[in-house]
Design a protein around this motif. Structure first.
Motif, mmCIF file in Angstrom:
data_model
loop_
_atom_site.group_PDB
_atom_site.id
_atom_site.type_symbol
_atom_site.label_atom_id
_atom_site.label_comp_id
_atom_site.label_asym_id
_atom_site.label_seq_id
_atom_site.Cartn_x
_atom_site.Cartn_y
_atom_site.Cartn_z
ATOM 1 N N LEU A 193 0.863 -1.166 0.000
ATOM 2 C CA LEU A 193 0.000 0.000 0.000
ATOM 3 C C LEU A 193 0.908 1.226 0.000
ATOM 4 N N VAL A 194 0.605 2.180 -0.844
ATOM 5 C CA VAL A 194 1.406 3.397 -0.928
ATOM 6 C C VAL A 194 0.537 4.601 -0.583
ATOM 7 N N ILE A 195 1.080 5.471 0.253
ATOM 8 C CA ILE A 195 0.408 6.714 0.617
ATOM 9 C C ILE A 195 1.083 7.825 -0.183
ATOM 10 N N THR A 196 0.353 8.452 -1.072
ATOM 11 C CA THR A 196 0.908 9.543 -1.869
ATOM 12 C C THR A 196 0.253 10.856 -1.463
ATOM 13 N N ARG A 197 1.076 11.767 -0.973
ATOM 14 C CA ARG A 197 0.569 13.083 -0.608
ATOM 15 C C ARG A 197 0.172 13.850 -1.856
ATOM 16 N N ILE A 198 -0.987 14.492 -1.812
ATOM 17 C CA ILE A 198 -1.423 15.313 -2.937
ATOM 18 C C ILE A 198 -1.754 16.712 -2.418
ATOM 19 N N ARG A 199 -1.712 17.660 -3.332
ATOM 20 C CA ARG A 199 -1.952 19.056 -2.959
ATOM 21 C C ARG A 199 -3.435 19.325 -2.762
ATOM 22 N N PHE A 200 -3.740 20.322 -1.926
ATOM 23 C CA PHE A 200 -5.107 20.810 -1.804
ATOM 24 C C PHE A 200 -5.409 21.681 -3.024
ATOM 25 N N ALA A 201 -6.690 21.819 -3.352
ATOM 26 C CA ALA A 201 -7.093 22.560 -4.549
ATOM 27 C C ALA A 201 -6.561 23.994 -4.538
ATOM 28 N N GLN A 202 -6.561 24.636 -3.354
ATOM 29 C CA GLN A 202 -6.134 26.037 -3.282
ATOM 30 C C GLN A 202 -4.629 26.218 -3.499
ATOM 31 N N GLU A 203 -3.881 25.108 -3.524
ATOM 32 C CA GLU A 203 -2.437 25.202 -3.737
ATOM 33 C C GLU A 203 -2.070 25.292 -5.220
ATOM 34 N N LEU A 204 -3.013 24.977 -6.098
ATOM 35 C CA LEU A 204 -2.745 25.054 -7.531
ATOM 36 C C LEU A 204 -3.174 26.418 -8.071
ATOM 37 N N ARG A 205 -2.302 27.019 -8.844
ATOM 38 C CA ARG A 205 -2.643 28.282 -9.487
ATOM 39 C C ARG A 205 -3.529 28.032 -10.707
ATOM 40 N N THR A 206 -4.316 29.035 -11.041
ATOM 41 C CA THR A 206 -5.159 28.918 -12.238
ATOM 42 C C THR A 206 -4.358 29.384 -13.455
ATOM 43 N N GLU A 207 -4.909 29.151 -14.628
ATOM 44 C CA GLU A 207 -4.242 29.545 -15.868
ATOM 45 C C GLU A 207 -4.720 30.909 -16.357
ATOM 46 N N ASP A 208 -5.467 31.617 -15.511
ATOM 47 C CA ASP A 208 -6.093 32.872 -15.928
ATOM 48 C C ASP A 208 -5.090 33.923 -16.396
#
Length: 256
Positions: free
Chosen positions: A157-172
């Motif tokens: 079993l592997v635990i992979t940390r992923i970012r929260f939505a607010q951590e990604l910038r938009t392409e605007d």
């Protein structure tokens, strides 16, 4: 390997005690910074900004600045903020793995069953494999809450940390070619080129060539030699027309 976290994976009412181990390691060279004049190593000191004296590590505290003053936090404060998440990876949902945008991925950890009874671990592993799904949950690591997915890799079993939505910038703010016209024959040729280059994913075929080449330069310099520098190869085409460039790309690939 030394475990970096110890707790449990919560799977409904099932509790699976686990230890986490880092599943990744750096392939870059460990370079030191030196004083150019005598090659003495550069040391970074923790210095008091008023006394300009080094502060012992055991005298350093963490604090949050509020208004014009600091609120000092103790180790127990971090544990008290979320005692459950500090020791539990609670699977809140199960999701299709291909629904997780690769931009969210951070780093991975192997989960090893902690204890003699590994049946619950084996059950979750096999169930995830058969369903093709991954568990989505949260846990606290190094005093920071992390979103993660629990997924099977071979027998672990592997635990992979992923970012929260607010951590990604938009392409605007990007200037993107949203209105750039692409003809059908250009698109068909692009699809043909993609098909020609399509292969099964096998990351073992790719090595960190830059680090290897840098190491060759280091070894040559250590022997007092002048390292040979490779000339940069640039793909050339005889046409500025996009369709013709794609056509030449296909023909070059076939020849290779």
């Amino acid at each position: 390997m030394r475990s970096i976290w110890k707790g449990s994976i919560g799977f409904g009412l099932v509790n699976i005690p686990v230890k986490l181990y880092s599943a990744v390691q750096s392939s870059s060279l460990d370079l030191d910074m030196l004083d150019e004049r005598d090659h003495s190593r550069i040391r970074f000191l923790r210095v008091n900004e008023h006394t300009h004296k080094e502060v012992p590590y055991d005298k350093i505290v963490r604090a949050y600045k509020m208004d014009d003053d600091y609120v000092v936090l103790e180790e127990q404060d971090f544990a008290d903020a979320s005692p459950e998440k500090s020791k539990l990876i609670n699977i809140e949902h199960f999701v299709e793995t291909d629904e997780v945008n690769p931009m969210y991925y951070e780093t991975s950890y192997y989960a090893e069953p902690d204890g003699k009874n590994a049946k619950a671990y084996a059950l979750l592993l096999q169930a995830l494999k058969k369903s093709g799904k991954a568990g989505l949950g949260r846990f606290v690591l190094r005093n920071t809450e992390n979103l993660c997915i629990v997924h099977p890799v071979d027998n672990a079993l592997v635990i992979t940390r992923i970012r929260f939505a607010q951590e990604l910038r938009t392409e605007d703010d990007l200037k993107l070619p949203t209105d750039e016209p692409v003809s059908k024959k250009e698109l068909d040729m692009g699809l043909a080129l993609i098909k020609q280059y399509t292969d099964h994913f096998d990351v073992s075929e790719f090595k960190d060539e830059y680090t290897n080449e840098l190491m060759k330069i280091i070894r040559a310099k250590a022997k007092g030699k002048h390292p040979k520098v490779k000339k940069m190869k640039v793909a050339k085409t005889t046409s500025t027309d996009l369709y013709e460039q794609l056509m030449q790309s296909l023909q070059t690939r076939k020849g290779a």
